[in-house]
Design an enzyme around this catalytic site. Structure first.
Site, PDB file in Angstrom:
ATOM      1  CG  ASP A   1      77.445  49.062  54.712  1.00 13.72           C
ATOM      2  OD1 ASP A   1      77.576  48.005  53.786  1.00 13.72           O
ATOM      3  OD2 ASP A   1      77.160  50.265  54.458  1.00 13.72           O
TER       4      ASP A   1
ATOM      5  CG  ASP B   1      83.099  49.127  49.391  1.00 14.06           C
ATOM      6  OD1 ASP B   1      82.352  48.654  49.066  1.00 14.06           O
ATOM      7  OD2 ASP B   1      82.578  50.356  50.263  1.00 14.06           O
TER       8      ASP B   1
HETATM    9  C1  GLA Z   1      79.584  51.113  51.978  1.00 13.82           C
HETATM   10  C2  GLA Z   1      80.381  49.515  53.071  1.00 13.82           C
HETATM   11  C3  GLA Z   1      80.455  49.885  54.252  1.00 13.82           C
HETATM   12  C4  GLA Z   1      81.262  51.164  54.673  1.00 13.82           C
HETATM   13  C5  GLA Z   1      81.195  52.176  53.969  1.00 13.82           C
HETATM   14  C6  GLA Z   1      82.580  53.086  53.771  1.00 13.82           C
HETATM   15  O1  GLA Z   1      78.525  50.607  52.534  1.00 13.82           O
HETATM   16  O2  GLA Z   1      79.973  48.692  52.682  1.00 13.82           O
HETATM   17  O3  GLA Z   1      81.217  48.647  54.775  1.00 13.82           O
HETATM   18  O4  GLA Z   1      83.324  50.218  53.939  1.00 13.82           O
HETATM   19  O5  GLA Z   1      81.194  51.446  52.619  1.00 13.82           O
HETATM   20  O6  GLA Z   1      81.645  54.320  52.958  1.00 13.82           O
END
Ligand code: GLA
Length: 423
Positions: free
Chosen positions: A225, A161
């Site tokens: 997300d 990430d």
């Molecule tokens: C980000 C990512 C998500 C998830 C969260 C976890 O927002 O885009 O897919 O992995 O972090 O904290």
């Protein structure tokens, strides 16, 4: 050239041109990865006393692994079991990432071995920044150590990430981390998140270099997300539809755009909306990563997730990402060229997705001309959501009426008819 209609010409040409760009050569993700991932459904639930069935713990992943194998998901292709954020201790120990001791009492290798013993693959999550998005230790400054830990744990899939790191250093950092993973000798599917930070999360937004993504990663999160609602599905679908000309060329065997996980089985989508997400994601050649509680899923949703013909569209070997072709009266037409190629003609997956909410199934007409398809003998049409329905033919000049339920989708595969098939 007769086979390639105007609407799909640019798509096919750009995909062809892309074959000259060098892609990450770890032999993985020849088709979009399929499996299960914790984030959308289970987020950062860490209180196992209060929520023993839902907390991010070895038990959760082992129970999901058991169901994936015992209830036919693995047989259908879902093979990765992936941890997302919130799985580690808050501090490193001797420079190393360690799993939360209470929630993963036997350590990561134990869980990895368990998942492998079931014939599954094991994935986990790190963040390139100083901390993960949920505040757990980040990888910055510990790249080589973390890459080695992944190899020691026999990890098969890493989502790296991009929270808590400046976008200006991200790209080089991801490239470097990829090289360090390669050095360990273990092939690890590499899911990169930097496009999401460039295209959505950081202001001003910007477009990342997709050539570098293809060379560096097996898949990448492009955008926001996903959340548990149809609104969220459509918001992401709109992004892919509006940017299809620039995104499609970069999808293909070994390297995929990732619109985020499937919501099916959760709280937010109706049955019809579940069909719509599945169809759009299959058209997009998206990773089929489930993020749901497989212990409580209904038989109807399970049947959708295990629909072999839809999985075959998603996993089509040609690996050409599809697009939204049109939107009329709030009924959208999505289309993707797939195999088999018959007498130089592609087959096509075609989804009609409704954004309507006016009660009954909405009637609309479709024709090969509207789809831009030109095979002179027409196409055999198979209803992918209704395996019992007999397939039927559609020829040029013919207009067929169809009805699509509010906020739902119809999904068909059109295979070119040849002289031989006709006789
Ligand atoms: C980000 C990512 C998500 C998830 C969260 C976890 O927002 O885009 O897919 O992995 O972090 O904290």
């Amino acid at each position: 050239m007769t086979i390639i209609n105007k609407n799909l010409l640019s798509l096919v040409c750009t995909v062809f041109l892309m074959s000259t760009v060098q892609s990450l050569d770890n032999g993985l993700a020849k088709t979009p990865p399929m499996g299960w991932m914790s984030w959308e459904r289970f987020r950062c639930i860490t209180d196992c006393d209060k929520y023993p069935d839902e907390c991010i713990s070895e038990r959760l992943f082992m129970e999901m692994a058991d169901i994936i194998v015992n209830e036919g998901y693995l047989a259908a292709g879902y093979e990765y079991v992936n941890i997302d954020d919130c799985w580690t201790e808050m501090e490193r120990e001797n420079g190393k990432i360690v799993p939360d001791k209470k929630r993963f009492p036997h350590g990561v290798k134990y869980l990895s071995d368990y998942i492998h013993s079931k014939g599954l693959k094991f994935g986990t999550y790190l963040d390139y920044g100083t901390k993960t998005c949920a505040g757990y230790p980040g990888t910055l400054g510990f790249e080589a150590t973390d890459a080695q830990s992944l190899a020691d744990w026999e990890v098969d899939f890493i989502k790296l990430d991009g929270c808590n790191i400046d976008t200006s250093v991200m790209v080089d950092g991801y490239i470097e981390f990829g090289k360090m993973m390669n050095k360990t000798g273990r092939p690890i599917m590499y899911s990169c998140s930097w496009p999401a930070y460039f295209e959505y999360y950081r202001r001003p937004t910007s477009i990342p270099d997709y050539d570098i993504l293809v060379e560096t990663c097996n898949l990448w999160r492009n955008y926001v997300d996903i959340d548990d609602s149809y609104e969220s599905v459509l918001f992401i679908a709109d992004y892919f539809a509006n940017n299809s000309d620039r995104l499609i060329p970069y999808a293909g065997p070994g390297h995929w755009n990732d619109p985020d996980t499937l919501l099916l089985g959760n709280f937010g989508l109706s049955y019809e909306q579940s069909k719509a997400q599945l169809a759009i994601w299959a058209i997009l050649a998206a990773p089929f990563l489930l993020s749901t509680d497989l212990r409580t899923i209904t038989p109807e949703i399970k049947e959708l997730i295990l629909n072999r013909e839809i999985i075959a569209i998603d996993q089509d070997k040609l690996g050409i990402q599809g697009k939204r072709l049109s939107a009329l009266n709030r009924i959208e037409t999505w289309i993707r060229p797939v195999s088999p190629i018959v007498n130089n003609e592609y087959s096509y997956a075609v989804a009609f997705v409704s954004r309507r909410t006016d009660g009954h199934g909405y009637a609309f007409e479709f024709s090969l001309e509207k789809l831009g398809l030109t095979n002179l003998l027409g196409y055999e049409v198979k209803d992918l959501f209704d395996s019992k329905r007999e397939s039927f033919k559609i020829t040029l000049g013919q207009s067929l009426e169809d009805r699509v339920n509010p906020t739902g989708a119809n999904f068909y595969k059109l295979t070119p008819i040849t002289n031989r098939a006709r006789r």
